[in-house]
Scaffold this active site. Sequence first.
Site: not given
Length: 410
Positions: A69, A145-146, A293, A320, A324, A391
């Site tokens: 992502g 925030s990405q 996270d 995500k 989750r 990952k």
Amino acid sequence: MDIQLRPQVIFDGLHFKITGSKSETNRLLLLQAIFPEIQLQNISASDDAEVMAKALSASDRIIDVHHAGTAMRFLTAFFAAKEGSEVEITGSPRMKERPIRILVDALKSLGAEIEYQETEGFPPLLIKGKKLTGSKVSLQGNVSSQYISALLLIAPKLESGLELELLGELTSIPYIKMTLSLLEKIGVKTTLIGNSMMVAPKPRSLSPEHVTLTIESDWSSASYFYSIIALASAGTSVTLSSYRQNSLQGDSALAEIYSPLGVDTIYSNNMITLKKRKCDPKPLLLNLSNTPDIAQTLAVTCFGLGIPCALTGLHTLKIKETDRLQALKNELEKLGAAVSITNNSLQFPASAEINQNIAIETYNDHRMAMAFAPLSIKIPIIIKDAGVVSKSYPGFWDDFERIGLNVIRS
């Protein structure tokens, strides 16, 4: 590959070198593509970092980020601002369900040319890189925030830099501050005042002190050791490197969060030693909007300790690698918890027992596999599709075996 985990005596006092932060690595890899003179040390060994590095150096028209992502968001911004390029960015079936409209709209307001190839608002994207002439953009402050970091990272490429205003309540602030701090480290001037931030255009060249950067080890990966020590007997310890007390990573809050759960964090020479002390842990009530996270790890730790847990600020977890919140509910209830979730929260009362030999589904999500693994200190457990940890932490199962847990691969 499935893995069976069975309780054994934990080896005390071991030292583990944790791979570089995925968050720092992917930001710095993008900045290195803008400033080729940058040299990086302790790069993350994760799949996500590998995807990012490959995409930035590839000449292929089609770029597949798989489940990454961060790479999807950062690369969308990078190629939108790369004059003369034309790429299609795609990913896994789950990636095509993860929204990206907020970022695309922001980039278009700066002058980007981006088209949706399948479903409106979602990847894959066709991006025709061009000179972006805009210099101001506004976003809601509670978005991923990405999106925000993606815009900040390409700001030095813009002729006038970027002025970014965030509206309303801010979430995931540590990741935004990380991005701004890394820009400062390479010599790009930034300003953060309230909800507004400015990034100056890139300097013509970087001075020598801004060229070589060492990436701190990943605090999210450290969370699984915090969970192990919290669930272990008093006196058990483990040492991890390389970590700084003044970390840029939001998940460094682990040191404070796990203290009431009996884990002391001792800093020394770019290392941390985690040590379990006798403790009567109380119910855990936390807002994790700045550290989403570590939600899965904390929930499993609390369940394993037999204490009530109530976590809020989890609205980003639904978009995500999997949903989750639902995944945690599914798997914790198989183990005997009574879990309630909303769009941004999860809670459960104390459980007196843990069901044994339960097979935990991982939903193609690395954090599901690693978050549940520490329960094997207490009961036998099975982790399905355990290879998904590559990952972010390819050596996870080897380190788990080294710490003394019985890891049976099948």
